[in-house]
Design a protein around this motif. Structure first.
Motif, PDB file in Angstrom:
ATOM      1  N   VAL A   1      10.259  -2.438   0.853  1.00  0.00           N
ATOM      2  CA  VAL A   1      11.719  -2.333   0.763  1.00  0.00           C
ATOM      3  C   VAL A   1      12.063  -1.504  -0.471  1.00  0.00           C
ATOM      4  O   VAL A   1      11.649  -1.848  -1.584  1.00  0.00           O
ATOM      5  CB  VAL A   1      12.380  -3.723   0.668  1.00  0.00           C
TER       6      VAL A   1
ATOM      7  N   LEU B   1      19.100   2.111   1.430  1.00  0.00           N
ATOM      8  CA  LEU B   1      18.115   1.041   1.544  1.00  0.00           C
ATOM      9  C   LEU B   1      17.140   1.442   2.644  1.00  0.00           C
ATOM     10  O   LEU B   1      17.542   1.656   3.787  1.00  0.00           O
ATOM     11  CB  LEU B   1      18.782  -0.296   1.888  1.00  0.00           C
ATOM     12  N   SER B   2      15.824   1.536   2.288  1.00  0.00           N
ATOM     13  CA  SER B   2      14.812   1.992   3.232  1.00  0.00           C
ATOM     14  C   SER B   2      13.753   0.917   3.430  1.00  0.00           C
ATOM     15  O   SER B   2      13.412   0.180   2.497  1.00  0.00           O
ATOM     16  CB  SER B   2      14.152   3.288   2.726  1.00  0.00           C
ATOM     17  N   PHE B   3      13.229   0.857   4.666  1.00  0.00           N
ATOM     18  CA  PHE B   3      12.154  -0.066   5.012  1.00  0.00           C
ATOM     19  C   PHE B   3      10.928   0.745   5.432  1.00  0.00           C
ATOM     20  O   PHE B   3      11.055   1.743   6.153  1.00  0.00           O
ATOM     21  CB  PHE B   3      12.580  -0.997   6.147  1.00  0.00           C
TER      22      PHE B   3
ATOM     23  N   THR C   1      16.412   3.801   7.414  1.00  0.00           N
ATOM     24  CA  THR C   1      17.155   3.930   6.163  1.00  0.00           C
ATOM     25  C   THR C   1      18.636   3.686   6.416  1.00  0.00           C
ATOM     26  O   THR C   1      19.238   4.333   7.280  1.00  0.00           O
ATOM     27  CB  THR C   1      16.975   5.321   5.535  1.00  0.00           C
TER      28      THR C   1
ATOM     29  N   TYR D   1      11.605  -1.078  -5.810  1.00  0.00           N
ATOM     30  CA  TYR D   1      10.764  -1.211  -4.615  1.00  0.00           C
ATOM     31  C   TYR D   1       9.996  -2.524  -4.697  1.00  0.00           C
ATOM     32  O   TYR D   1       9.486  -2.888  -5.759  1.00  0.00           O
ATOM     33  CB  TYR D   1       9.794  -0.033  -4.532  1.00  0.00           C
TER      34      TYR D   1
ATOM     35  N   PRO E   1      18.122  -8.988  -3.440  1.00  0.00           N
ATOM     36  CA  PRO E   1      17.116  -9.054  -2.380  1.00  0.00           C
ATOM     37  C   PRO E   1      17.137 -10.428  -1.711  1.00  0.00           C
ATOM     38  O   PRO E   1      17.411 -11.445  -2.355  1.00  0.00           O
ATOM     39  CB  PRO E   1      15.797  -8.822  -3.124  1.00  0.00           C
TER      40      PRO E   1
ATOM     41  N   GLU F   1       7.574  -5.466  -1.976  1.00  0.00           N
ATOM     42  CA  GLU F   1       6.890  -5.627  -0.702  1.00  0.00           C
ATOM     43  C   GLU F   1       6.927  -7.089  -0.268  1.00  0.00           C
ATOM     44  O   GLU F   1       6.849  -7.998  -1.096  1.00  0.00           O
ATOM     45  CB  GLU F   1       5.436  -5.147  -0.795  1.00  0.00           C
TER      46      GLU F   1
ATOM     47  N   GLY G   1      15.712  -7.876   3.429  1.00  0.00           N
ATOM     48  CA  GLY G   1      16.695  -6.854   3.081  1.00  0.00           C
ATOM     49  C   GLY G   1      17.416  -7.189   1.806  1.00  0.00           C
ATOM     50  O   GLY G   1      16.847  -7.827   0.897  1.00  0.00           O
TER      51      GLY G   1
END
Length: 541
Positions: free
Chosen positions: A493, A502-504, A515, A424, A526, A426, A442
Protein backbone atom coordinates in the motif's frame (compact mmCIF):
# COMPACT_ATOMS: atom_id res chain seq x y z
CA UNK A 1 -68.88 85.66 11.12
CA UNK A 2 -70.51 82.85 13.03
CA UNK A 3 -72.74 82.10 10.06
CA UNK A 4 -69.76 81.70 7.73
CA UNK A 5 -68.01 79.24 10.09
CA UNK A 6 -71.19 77.19 10.34
CA UNK A 7 -71.49 76.86 6.56
CA UNK A 8 -67.88 75.70 6.22
CA UNK A 9 -68.35 73.11 8.96
CA UNK A 10 -71.42 71.81 7.19
CA UNK A 11 -69.47 71.46 3.93
CA UNK A 12 -66.64 69.45 5.59
CA UNK A 13 -69.13 67.20 7.33
CA UNK A 14 -70.91 66.50 4.06
CA UNK A 15 -67.61 65.59 2.36
CA UNK A 16 -66.66 63.14 5.12
CA UNK A 17 -70.07 61.48 4.91
CA UNK A 18 -69.64 60.94 1.15
CA UNK A 19 -66.20 59.28 1.67
CA UNK A 20 -67.56 56.97 4.38
CA UNK A 21 -70.50 55.95 2.22
CA UNK A 22 -68.17 55.21 -0.76
CA UNK A 23 -65.91 53.01 1.40
CA UNK A 24 -68.86 51.21 2.91
CA UNK A 25 -70.24 50.46 -0.53
CA UNK A 26 -66.91 49.36 -2.04
CA UNK A 27 -65.78 46.88 0.61
CA UNK A 28 -68.92 44.76 0.65
CA UNK A 29 -68.94 44.67 -3.14
CA UNK A 30 -65.36 43.22 -3.24
CA UNK A 31 -65.99 40.76 -0.43
CA UNK A 32 -69.17 39.66 -2.03
CA UNK A 33 -67.57 39.26 -5.47
CA UNK A 34 -68.72 35.80 -6.51
CA UNK A 35 -66.17 33.16 -7.57
CA UNK A 36 -66.29 31.74 -11.03
CA UNK A 37 -68.53 28.75 -11.33
CA UNK A 38 -65.86 26.91 -13.34
CA UNK A 39 -62.20 27.59 -14.00
CA UNK A 40 -59.01 25.89 -15.19
CA UNK A 41 -55.35 25.94 -14.10
CA UNK A 42 -52.39 26.85 -16.30
CA UNK A 43 -48.96 25.28 -15.50
CA UNK A 44 -45.64 24.89 -17.44
CA UNK A 45 -45.58 22.23 -20.16
CA UNK A 46 -42.12 20.87 -19.25
CA UNK A 47 -40.30 20.23 -15.97
CA UNK A 48 -38.97 23.05 -13.78
CA UNK A 49 -35.23 22.70 -13.01
CA UNK A 50 -33.18 24.21 -10.19
CA UNK A 51 -29.88 23.68 -8.39
CA UNK A 52 -29.63 22.00 -5.02
CA UNK A 53 -29.66 24.64 -2.24
CA UNK A 54 -31.39 27.36 -4.29
CA UNK A 55 -35.01 28.66 -4.41
CA UNK A 56 -37.57 27.88 -7.10
CA UNK A 57 -41.12 28.90 -8.06
CA UNK A 58 -43.60 26.28 -9.25
CA UNK A 59 -45.98 28.27 -11.49
CA UNK A 60 -49.75 27.81 -11.33
CA UNK A 61 -52.34 30.34 -12.63
CA UNK A 62 -56.16 30.35 -12.49
CA UNK A 63 -57.97 30.98 -15.79
CA UNK A 64 -59.99 33.12 -16.31
CA UNK A 65 -58.33 35.58 -13.96
CA UNK A 66 -60.27 36.41 -10.81
CA UNK A 67 -59.65 36.90 -7.10
CA UNK A 68 -58.95 33.51 -5.46
CA UNK A 69 -58.40 34.77 -1.91
CA UNK A 70 -61.74 33.31 -0.69
CA UNK A 71 -60.89 29.87 -2.17
CA UNK A 72 -58.78 26.99 -0.87
CA UNK A 73 -55.31 26.40 -2.38
CA UNK A 74 -53.51 23.14 -1.73
CA UNK A 75 -50.01 22.07 -2.91
CA UNK A 76 -48.80 18.52 -2.28
CA UNK A 77 -46.17 16.06 -3.49
CA UNK A 78 -47.60 13.18 -5.51
CA UNK A 79 -45.98 10.71 -3.10
CA UNK A 80 -47.99 12.10 -0.15
CA UNK A 81 -51.46 13.25 -1.21
CA UNK A 82 -52.88 13.32 2.34
CA UNK A 83 -50.27 15.70 3.83
CA UNK A 84 -49.81 18.91 1.81
CA UNK A 85 -46.64 20.90 1.42
CA UNK A 86 -48.77 24.10 1.71
CA UNK A 87 -52.43 24.67 2.59
CA UNK A 88 -54.14 28.06 2.13
CA UNK A 89 -57.62 28.22 3.68
CA UNK A 90 -59.84 30.83 5.35
CA UNK A 91 -57.73 33.68 3.93
CA UNK A 92 -54.45 32.43 5.48
CA UNK A 93 -51.78 29.73 5.24
CA UNK A 94 -52.46 26.90 7.71
CA UNK A 95 -49.71 25.54 9.95
CA UNK A 96 -51.14 22.00 9.95
CA UNK A 97 -51.47 19.35 8.61
CA UNK A 98 -48.48 20.09 6.33
CA UNK A 99 -45.43 17.83 5.96
CA UNK A 100 -42.88 18.93 8.62
CA UNK A 101 -39.91 19.15 6.24
CA UNK A 102 -41.65 21.90 4.24
CA UNK A 103 -42.31 24.20 7.21
CA UNK A 104 -40.54 27.54 6.92
CA UNK A 105 -39.55 26.78 3.31
CA UNK A 106 -42.79 27.27 1.35
CA UNK A 107 -44.98 30.27 0.56
CA UNK A 108 -47.35 31.57 -2.13
CA UNK A 109 -45.66 33.83 -4.65
CA UNK A 110 -48.33 36.55 -4.35
CA UNK A 111 -50.96 38.10 -6.56
CA UNK A 112 -53.84 35.87 -5.49
CA UNK A 113 -56.28 38.71 -6.31
CA UNK A 114 -55.13 38.21 -9.92
CA UNK A 115 -55.46 34.41 -9.81
CA UNK A 116 -51.76 33.60 -9.18
CA UNK A 117 -51.35 30.60 -6.83
CA UNK A 118 -47.69 29.73 -7.62
CA UNK A 119 -45.62 28.00 -4.91
CA UNK A 120 -42.18 29.25 -3.80
CA UNK A 121 -39.87 26.55 -2.38
CA UNK A 122 -36.62 27.63 -0.66
CA UNK A 123 -33.38 25.74 0.13
CA UNK A 124 -34.20 22.98 -2.31
CA UNK A 125 -32.81 19.50 -1.56
CA UNK A 126 -32.59 16.36 -3.66
CA UNK A 127 -35.51 14.95 -1.66
CA UNK A 128 -37.75 17.75 -3.00
CA UNK A 129 -37.64 16.57 -6.61
CA UNK A 130 -40.65 14.94 -8.24
CA UNK A 131 -44.27 15.74 -9.15
CA UNK A 132 -46.17 18.49 -7.29
CA UNK A 133 -49.96 18.96 -7.58
CA UNK A 134 -51.60 22.41 -7.50
CA UNK A 135 -55.24 22.17 -6.42
CA UNK A 136 -57.69 25.11 -6.15
CA UNK A 137 -61.19 24.51 -4.71
CA UNK A 138 -64.40 26.56 -4.31
CA UNK A 139 -67.79 25.52 -2.96
CA UNK A 140 -69.02 24.69 -6.47
CA UNK A 141 -65.86 23.58 -8.33
CA UNK A 142 -62.27 22.41 -8.00
CA UNK A 143 -59.36 21.93 -10.42
CA UNK A 144 -55.82 20.53 -10.15
CA UNK A 145 -52.68 20.34 -12.31
CA UNK A 146 -49.17 18.85 -11.98
CA UNK A 147 -45.77 20.58 -12.02
CA UNK A 148 -42.58 18.48 -12.26
CA UNK A 149 -39.47 19.62 -10.35
CA UNK A 150 -35.95 18.35 -11.18
CA UNK A 151 -33.01 19.11 -8.88
CA UNK A 152 -29.55 19.30 -10.46
CA UNK A 153 -26.55 18.11 -8.40
CA UNK A 154 -23.01 18.39 -9.77
CA UNK A 155 -20.96 15.28 -8.94
CA UNK A 156 -17.30 14.67 -8.16
CA UNK A 157 -14.32 15.06 -10.47
CA UNK A 158 -13.80 11.98 -12.68
CA UNK A 159 -11.28 9.37 -11.52
CA UNK A 160 -9.23 7.89 -14.39
CA UNK A 161 -7.03 4.78 -14.45
CA UNK A 162 -5.19 2.66 -17.01
CA UNK A 163 -4.96 -1.15 -17.15
CA UNK A 164 -3.71 -3.71 -19.62
CA UNK A 165 -6.24 -4.56 -22.30
CA UNK A 166 -7.43 -8.16 -22.25
CA UNK A 167 -6.69 -9.62 -25.64
CA UNK A 168 -6.59 -6.16 -27.15
CA UNK A 169 -3.14 -6.48 -28.65
CA UNK A 170 -1.53 -3.84 -30.82
CA UNK A 171 -0.29 -1.81 -27.85
CA UNK A 172 -3.80 -0.97 -26.64
CA UNK A 173 -4.81 -0.22 -23.05
CA UNK A 174 -8.11 -0.11 -21.21
CA UNK A 175 -8.80 3.40 -19.83
CA UNK A 176 -11.47 3.74 -17.12
CA UNK A 177 -13.33 6.93 -16.12
CA UNK A 178 -15.81 7.11 -13.24
CA UNK A 179 -17.60 9.88 -11.34
CA UNK A 180 -20.17 9.86 -8.52
CA UNK A 181 -22.91 12.02 -7.01
CA UNK A 182 -24.87 13.37 -10.02
CA UNK A 183 -28.54 14.23 -10.48
CA UNK A 184 -30.12 13.74 -12.92
CA UNK A 185 -28.19 11.30 -15.15
CA UNK A 186 -25.17 13.13 -16.61
CA UNK A 187 -23.50 12.84 -20.00
CA UNK A 188 -20.00 11.32 -20.25
CA UNK A 189 -17.73 12.35 -23.14
CA UNK A 190 -14.23 11.18 -24.16
CA UNK A 191 -11.98 13.59 -26.09
CA UNK A 192 -8.42 13.40 -27.42
CA UNK A 193 -5.76 16.08 -27.01
CA UNK A 194 -7.12 17.94 -30.08
CA UNK A 195 -10.55 18.22 -28.48
CA UNK A 196 -12.21 15.78 -30.91
CA UNK A 197 -14.87 13.55 -29.35
CA UNK A 198 -14.19 9.80 -29.31
CA UNK A 199 -17.36 7.82 -29.95
CA UNK A 200 -16.19 4.31 -30.87
CA UNK A 201 -15.05 1.38 -28.72
CA UNK A 202 -16.49 2.71 -25.47
CA UNK A 203 -19.02 1.53 -22.92
CA UNK A 204 -21.02 3.68 -20.45
CA UNK A 205 -22.74 2.42 -17.30
CA UNK A 206 -25.06 4.40 -14.98
CA UNK A 207 -26.08 3.28 -11.49
CA UNK A 208 -28.05 4.96 -8.67
CA UNK A 209 -27.43 4.87 -4.93
CA UNK A 210 -30.16 4.79 -2.23
CA UNK A 211 -30.26 8.62 -2.17
CA UNK A 212 -30.99 8.71 -5.91
CA UNK A 213 -27.59 10.10 -6.92
CA UNK A 214 -26.21 8.70 -10.16
CA UNK A 215 -22.72 7.24 -10.68
CA UNK A 216 -21.43 7.08 -14.24
CA UNK A 217 -18.47 5.10 -15.58
CA UNK A 218 -16.99 4.26 -18.95
CA UNK A 219 -14.31 1.99 -20.38
CA UNK A 220 -12.38 2.93 -23.50
CA UNK A 221 -9.99 0.77 -25.53
CA UNK A 222 -7.22 3.11 -26.69
CA UNK A 223 -3.77 2.96 -28.26
CA UNK A 224 -1.02 3.26 -25.65
CA UNK A 225 0.67 6.68 -25.74
CA UNK A 226 3.31 8.52 -23.70
CA UNK A 227 2.40 12.01 -24.96
CA UNK A 228 -1.20 12.08 -26.23
CA UNK A 229 -3.48 12.61 -23.24
CA UNK A 230 -7.16 11.70 -22.99
CA UNK A 231 -9.88 13.84 -21.39
CA UNK A 232 -13.05 12.48 -19.74
CA UNK A 233 -15.84 15.03 -19.18
CA UNK A 234 -19.00 14.39 -17.14
CA UNK A 235 -21.66 17.11 -17.38
CA UNK A 236 -25.26 18.18 -16.90
CA UNK A 237 -24.75 21.40 -18.85
CA UNK A 238 -21.95 23.76 -19.87
CA UNK A 239 -22.08 25.33 -16.41
CA UNK A 240 -22.27 22.06 -14.46
CA UNK A 241 -19.45 19.77 -15.59
CA UNK A 242 -16.27 18.04 -14.34
CA UNK A 243 -13.21 16.93 -16.33
CA UNK A 244 -10.20 14.66 -15.75
CA UNK A 245 -7.16 13.88 -17.90
CA UNK A 246 -4.69 11.00 -18.16
CA UNK A 247 -1.78 9.76 -20.29
CA UNK A 248 -2.90 6.33 -21.53
CA UNK A 249 0.24 4.24 -21.06
CA UNK A 250 1.55 1.53 -18.75
CA UNK A 251 5.15 1.59 -17.58
CA UNK A 252 6.99 -1.66 -18.34
CA UNK A 253 9.24 -2.61 -15.44
CA UNK A 254 12.74 -4.03 -16.12
CA UNK A 255 11.55 -7.44 -14.91
CA UNK A 256 9.46 -7.71 -18.09
CA UNK A 257 12.67 -8.25 -20.13
CA UNK A 258 14.28 -11.66 -19.47
CA UNK A 259 17.67 -11.42 -17.84
CA UNK A 260 17.79 -7.62 -17.60
CA UNK A 261 16.87 -7.44 -13.94
CA UNK A 262 19.29 -10.22 -13.01
CA UNK A 263 22.19 -8.54 -14.82
CA UNK A 264 21.35 -5.16 -13.29
CA UNK A 265 21.29 -6.71 -9.82
CA UNK A 266 24.71 -8.32 -10.30
CA UNK A 267 26.24 -5.04 -11.53
CA UNK A 268 24.72 -3.17 -8.59
CA UNK A 269 26.13 -5.68 -6.09
CA UNK A 270 29.62 -5.47 -7.62
CA UNK A 271 29.61 -1.66 -7.55
CA UNK A 272 28.38 -1.69 -3.95
CA UNK A 273 31.20 -4.03 -2.91
CA UNK A 274 33.80 -1.83 -4.64
CA UNK A 275 32.52 1.28 -2.86
CA UNK A 276 32.44 -0.47 0.52
CA UNK A 277 36.03 -1.75 0.05
CA UNK A 278 37.21 1.73 -0.90
CA UNK A 279 35.60 3.26 2.19
CA UNK A 280 37.13 0.59 4.43
CA UNK A 281 40.59 1.16 2.92
CA UNK A 282 40.44 4.91 3.51
CA UNK A 283 39.26 4.48 7.10
CA UNK A 284 41.96 1.84 7.75
CA UNK A 285 44.65 4.16 6.43
CA UNK A 286 43.47 6.94 8.70
CA UNK A 287 43.57 4.65 11.72
CA UNK A 288 47.04 3.38 10.84
CA UNK A 289 48.25 6.97 10.65
CA UNK A 290 46.84 7.65 14.09
CA UNK A 291 48.52 4.50 15.48
CA UNK A 292 51.84 5.52 13.89
CA UNK A 293 51.58 8.91 15.57
CA UNK A 294 51.03 7.32 18.98
CA UNK A 295 53.95 4.91 18.44
CA UNK A 296 56.26 7.72 17.35
CA UNK A 297 55.28 9.72 20.41
CA UNK A 298 56.11 6.81 22.74
CA UNK A 299 59.45 6.23 20.98
CA UNK A 300 60.43 9.88 21.32
CA UNK A 301 59.52 9.83 24.99
CA UNK A 302 61.76 6.78 25.46
CA UNK A 303 64.66 8.54 23.75
CA UNK A 304 64.02 11.58 25.91
CA UNK A 305 64.23 9.48 29.02
CA UNK A 306 67.59 8.03 27.91
CA UNK A 307 69.02 11.44 27.16
CA UNK A 308 67.54 12.98 30.27
CA UNK A 309 66.19 15.96 28.44
CA UNK A 310 64.18 17.00 25.30
CA UNK A 311 64.96 20.31 23.64
CA UNK A 312 62.08 22.74 23.09
CA UNK A 313 62.56 22.42 19.35
CA UNK A 314 62.07 18.63 19.50
CA UNK A 315 58.97 19.06 21.63
CA UNK A 316 57.52 21.48 19.09
CA UNK A 317 58.23 19.17 16.14
CA UNK A 318 56.70 16.18 17.86
CA UNK A 319 53.52 18.10 18.65
CA UNK A 320 53.35 19.21 15.05
CA UNK A 321 53.71 15.61 13.89
CA UNK A 322 50.95 14.48 16.21
CA UNK A 323 48.50 16.97 14.69
CA UNK A 324 49.23 16.09 11.06
CA UNK A 325 47.08 12.93 11.22
CA UNK A 326 43.55 13.08 12.70
CA UNK A 327 40.80 10.54 13.02
CA UNK A 328 37.40 11.33 11.47
CA UNK A 329 36.02 12.07 14.94
CA UNK A 330 38.87 14.52 15.60
CA UNK A 331 38.28 16.18 12.23
CA UNK A 332 34.59 16.68 13.05
CA UNK A 333 35.44 18.02 16.51
CA UNK A 334 37.85 20.51 14.93
CA UNK A 335 35.09 21.73 12.61
CA UNK A 336 36.57 20.19 9.46
CA UNK A 337 34.33 18.66 6.79
CA UNK A 338 34.75 14.89 6.65
CA UNK A 339 34.42 13.77 3.02
CA UNK A 340 35.57 10.36 1.78
CA UNK A 341 35.81 11.31 -1.89
CA UNK A 342 32.19 12.57 -1.79
CA UNK A 343 30.88 9.27 -0.42
CA UNK A 344 28.47 11.01 1.98
CA UNK A 345 26.86 12.99 -0.85
CA UNK A 346 26.24 10.04 -3.18
CA UNK A 347 23.24 8.63 -1.22
CA UNK A 348 19.96 10.56 -0.93
CA UNK A 349 16.89 9.77 1.10
CA UNK A 350 13.61 9.25 -0.78
CA UNK A 351 12.38 12.65 0.39
CA UNK A 352 15.60 14.29 -0.88
CA UNK A 353 15.17 12.56 -4.21
CA UNK A 354 11.60 13.97 -4.52
CA UNK A 355 12.84 17.43 -3.47
CA UNK A 356 15.53 17.24 -6.18
CA UNK A 357 12.77 16.86 -8.75
CA UNK A 358 13.05 13.15 -9.51
CA UNK A 359 9.85 11.72 -10.98
CA UNK A 360 8.10 8.95 -9.04
CA UNK A 361 6.70 6.17 -11.23
CA UNK A 362 3.69 4.58 -9.53
CA UNK A 363 3.80 1.64 -11.94
CA UNK A 364 7.26 0.63 -10.69
CA UNK A 365 7.06 -1.12 -7.31
CA UNK A 366 10.83 -0.60 -6.83
CA UNK A 367 10.26 3.17 -6.83
CA UNK A 368 7.69 3.17 -4.04
CA UNK A 369 9.02 0.44 -1.69
CA UNK A 370 11.83 2.76 -0.53
CA UNK A 371 9.20 4.80 1.37
CA UNK A 372 8.39 1.89 3.70
CA UNK A 373 7.30 2.93 7.22
CA UNK A 374 6.49 1.10 10.43
CA UNK A 375 2.76 0.73 11.11
CA UNK A 376 1.18 -0.31 14.43
CA UNK A 377 -2.50 -1.17 14.84
CA UNK A 378 -4.52 0.74 17.43
CA UNK A 379 -6.41 -1.74 19.61
CA UNK A 380 -8.54 1.09 21.04
CA UNK A 381 -10.04 1.76 17.61
CA UNK A 382 -10.67 -1.89 16.72
CA UNK A 383 -14.07 -3.52 16.30
CA UNK A 384 -14.97 -5.64 19.37
CA UNK A 385 -14.71 -8.78 17.25
CA UNK A 386 -11.04 -8.10 16.34
CA UNK A 387 -8.05 -9.02 18.50
CA UNK A 388 -4.68 -7.31 18.06
CA UNK A 389 -1.40 -9.13 18.84
CA UNK A 390 1.75 -7.05 19.40
CA UNK A 391 0.35 -4.17 17.34
CA UNK A 392 0.87 -6.04 14.06
CA UNK A 393 -1.48 -9.01 13.76
CA UNK A 394 -5.29 -8.82 13.67
CA UNK A 395 -7.69 -11.74 13.68
CA UNK A 396 -11.43 -12.32 14.04
CA UNK A 397 -12.94 -13.75 17.21
CA UNK A 398 -16.54 -14.62 17.95
CA UNK A 399 -18.70 -11.51 18.22
CA UNK A 400 -20.52 -10.83 21.45
CA UNK A 401 -24.28 -11.22 21.35
CA UNK A 402 -25.49 -7.65 21.68
CA UNK A 403 -28.73 -6.04 20.59
CA UNK A 404 -26.97 -3.04 19.12
CA UNK A 405 -23.41 -3.81 17.92
CA UNK A 406 -21.02 -0.88 17.72
CA UNK A 407 -20.82 -1.05 13.92
CA UNK A 408 -21.13 -3.63 11.19
CA UNK A 409 -17.81 -2.91 9.46
CA UNK A 410 -15.06 -5.04 11.06
CA UNK A 411 -11.80 -3.14 10.80
CA UNK A 412 -9.04 -1.56 12.87
CA UNK A 413 -7.19 1.73 12.37
CA UNK A 414 -3.48 2.35 12.81
CA UNK A 415 -1.93 4.41 15.59
CA UNK A 416 -0.13 6.48 12.98
CA UNK A 417 -1.79 9.14 10.88
CA UNK A 418 -0.28 10.88 7.86
CA UNK A 419 -0.92 14.36 6.51
CA UNK A 420 2.00 14.87 4.10
CA UNK A 421 4.79 13.02 2.33
CA UNK A 422 4.96 9.48 0.96
CA UNK A 423 4.39 6.29 2.95
CA UNK A 424 4.51 2.59 2.01
CA UNK A 425 3.55 -0.45 4.08
CA UNK A 426 2.78 -4.10 3.43
CA UNK A 427 -0.05 -6.35 4.65
CA UNK A 428 0.28 -10.12 4.61
CA UNK A 429 -3.13 -11.50 3.63
CA UNK A 430 -2.24 -15.15 3.11
CA UNK A 431 -0.19 -17.49 5.29
CA UNK A 432 1.03 -20.67 3.61
CA UNK A 433 -1.62 -22.56 1.69
CA UNK A 434 -4.54 -21.43 3.87
CA UNK A 435 -6.94 -19.17 1.99
CA UNK A 436 -8.99 -16.47 3.72
CA UNK A 437 -12.70 -15.93 3.13
CA UNK A 438 -12.46 -12.14 3.00
CA UNK A 439 -10.37 -9.08 3.97
CA UNK A 440 -9.81 -5.46 3.00
CA UNK A 441 -6.97 -2.92 3.36
CA UNK A 442 -6.57 0.79 2.62
CA UNK A 443 -6.88 4.21 4.27
CA UNK A 444 -9.64 6.32 5.81
CA UNK A 445 -9.95 10.00 6.56
CA UNK A 446 -10.12 11.33 10.11
CA UNK A 447 -13.50 11.31 11.93
CA UNK A 448 -15.30 9.07 9.41
CA UNK A 449 -18.95 8.26 9.99
CA UNK A 450 -19.06 4.84 11.69
CA UNK A 451 -22.81 4.22 11.57
CA UNK A 452 -23.77 0.76 10.21
CA UNK A 453 -25.80 2.23 7.36
CA UNK A 454 -22.86 4.23 5.99
CA UNK A 455 -21.19 2.28 3.15
CA UNK A 456 -17.40 2.10 2.82
CA UNK A 457 -17.06 4.37 -0.23
CA UNK A 458 -14.62 7.14 -1.25
CA UNK A 459 -17.31 9.82 -0.78
CA UNK A 460 -17.69 8.62 2.82
CA UNK A 461 -13.91 8.76 3.42
CA UNK A 462 -12.82 5.14 2.74
CA UNK A 463 -10.44 4.01 -0.02
CA UNK A 464 -9.93 0.24 0.14
CA UNK A 465 -8.96 -2.88 -1.80
CA UNK A 466 -11.15 -5.85 -0.87
CA UNK A 467 -11.16 -9.59 -1.37
CA UNK A 468 -14.14 -11.89 -1.15
CA UNK A 469 -13.96 -15.58 -1.97
CA UNK A 470 -17.14 -15.38 -4.03
CA UNK A 471 -16.50 -12.07 -5.85
CA UNK A 472 -12.68 -11.95 -5.98
CA UNK A 473 -10.65 -8.74 -5.81
CA UNK A 474 -12.20 -5.28 -6.17
CA UNK A 475 -11.88 -1.65 -5.07
CA UNK A 476 -14.77 0.27 -3.52
CA UNK A 477 -15.70 2.38 -6.53
CA UNK A 478 -19.03 2.20 -8.31
CA UNK A 479 -18.82 0.52 -10.73
CA UNK A 480 -15.94 -1.71 -9.73
CA UNK A 481 -13.20 -2.01 -12.39
CA UNK A 482 -11.94 -5.55 -13.10
CA UNK A 483 -8.83 -6.57 -11.11
CA UNK A 484 -7.28 -9.87 -12.16
CA UNK A 485 -4.89 -11.47 -9.66
CA UNK A 486 -3.49 -14.98 -10.10
CA UNK A 487 -1.61 -15.13 -6.78
CA UNK A 488 -1.43 -12.66 -3.91
CA UNK A 489 0.26 -13.20 -0.56
CA UNK A 490 1.35 -9.66 0.39
CA UNK A 491 -0.40 -6.41 -0.54
CA UNK A 492 1.75 -3.30 -0.84
CA UNK A 493 0.00 0.00 0.00
CA UNK A 494 1.54 3.31 -1.11
CA UNK A 495 0.04 6.63 0.04
CA UNK A 496 1.25 9.88 -1.56
CA UNK A 497 -0.32 12.63 0.57
CA UNK A 498 1.15 15.39 -1.59
CA UNK A 499 -0.29 14.04 -4.85
CA UNK A 500 -3.48 12.64 -3.24
CA UNK A 501 -2.99 9.13 -4.64
CA UNK A 502 -3.34 5.68 -3.08
CA UNK A 503 -1.87 2.65 -4.89
CA UNK A 504 -2.08 -1.09 -4.22
CA UNK A 505 0.60 -3.56 -5.34
CA UNK A 506 0.98 -7.31 -5.68
CA UNK A 507 4.30 -7.75 -3.88
CA UNK A 508 4.57 -11.35 -5.16
CA UNK A 509 4.79 -10.13 -8.77
CA UNK A 510 5.95 -6.56 -7.96
CA UNK A 511 3.12 -5.14 -10.09
CA UNK A 512 0.56 -2.36 -9.68
CA UNK A 513 -3.04 -3.46 -9.03
CA UNK A 514 -4.95 -0.15 -8.84
CA UNK A 515 -4.50 3.57 -8.06
CA UNK A 516 -7.01 6.00 -6.54
CA UNK A 517 -6.19 9.45 -7.98
CA UNK A 518 -8.42 11.74 -5.90
CA UNK A 519 -7.72 10.83 -2.25
CA UNK A 520 -8.11 14.27 -0.67
CA UNK A 521 -8.33 14.86 3.07
CA UNK A 522 -6.26 16.48 5.84
CA UNK A 523 -5.30 13.33 7.76
CA UNK A 524 -5.05 9.73 6.59
CA UNK A 525 -5.32 6.63 8.79
CA UNK A 526 -4.25 3.20 7.48
CA UNK A 527 -6.83 0.51 8.22
CA UNK A 528 -7.33 -3.21 7.61
CA UNK A 529 -9.96 -5.88 8.18
CA UNK A 530 -9.37 -9.60 8.76
CA UNK A 531 -12.92 -10.30 7.49
CA UNK A 532 -16.08 -11.50 9.22
CA UNK A 533 -16.27 -15.04 10.62
CA UNK A 534 -12.72 -15.71 9.34
CA UNK A 535 -10.28 -16.52 12.14
CA UNK A 536 -7.18 -16.70 9.91
CA UNK A 537 -5.05 -13.64 10.86
CA UNK A 538 -3.94 -10.74 8.70
CA UNK A 539 -0.87 -8.71 9.68
CA UNK A 540 1.30 -5.68 8.92
CA UNK A 541 4.76 -6.69 7.64
Amino acid sequence: MFTTFGNRGTMHLGLCLRVLILVALTVPIRAAQPAQETFTLTVPNGPTSTLSGSSVSLLCQVSPLFNVEPLEVRWYHSSNIHSPALLYKDHKIQETPVVPRYRGRVSLTGGMERGNVSLTLERVTLEDRGEYVCQVSSEQWYEKASVFLTVNVTGREPVLSVAEARGGGGGQVNVTCSSEGWSPQPKLTWRNKDGAEIRNEQEVLNTSDPQGLVSVSSWLLYACSYSDWLACTVSLSEEAKREGRILPHIYTAPTAVPGVYKEALIVTLILSLVIICALCSVILCKRRGSMWSSSQKSRNRSDQAELGQRPAETEHLIKGAENTVQTPTEQRAAGEEFNLEGAENTVQTPTEQRAAGEELNLNDWHHVKIFKVNILLDEKNAHPAIRINKGKRAHYVKEKDTEKPSRTHLHVFSEERFSSGQHYWEVKVKDGTTEKLSWYVGVARENVDKRPAVPLTPQNGFWILSYDKEQGFHVNTDPQPPITVAKLTIVGVFLDCDRHTLSFYNVDTKSLLYTFTDVKTSNYFPLLSPGRCDKIPIKIN
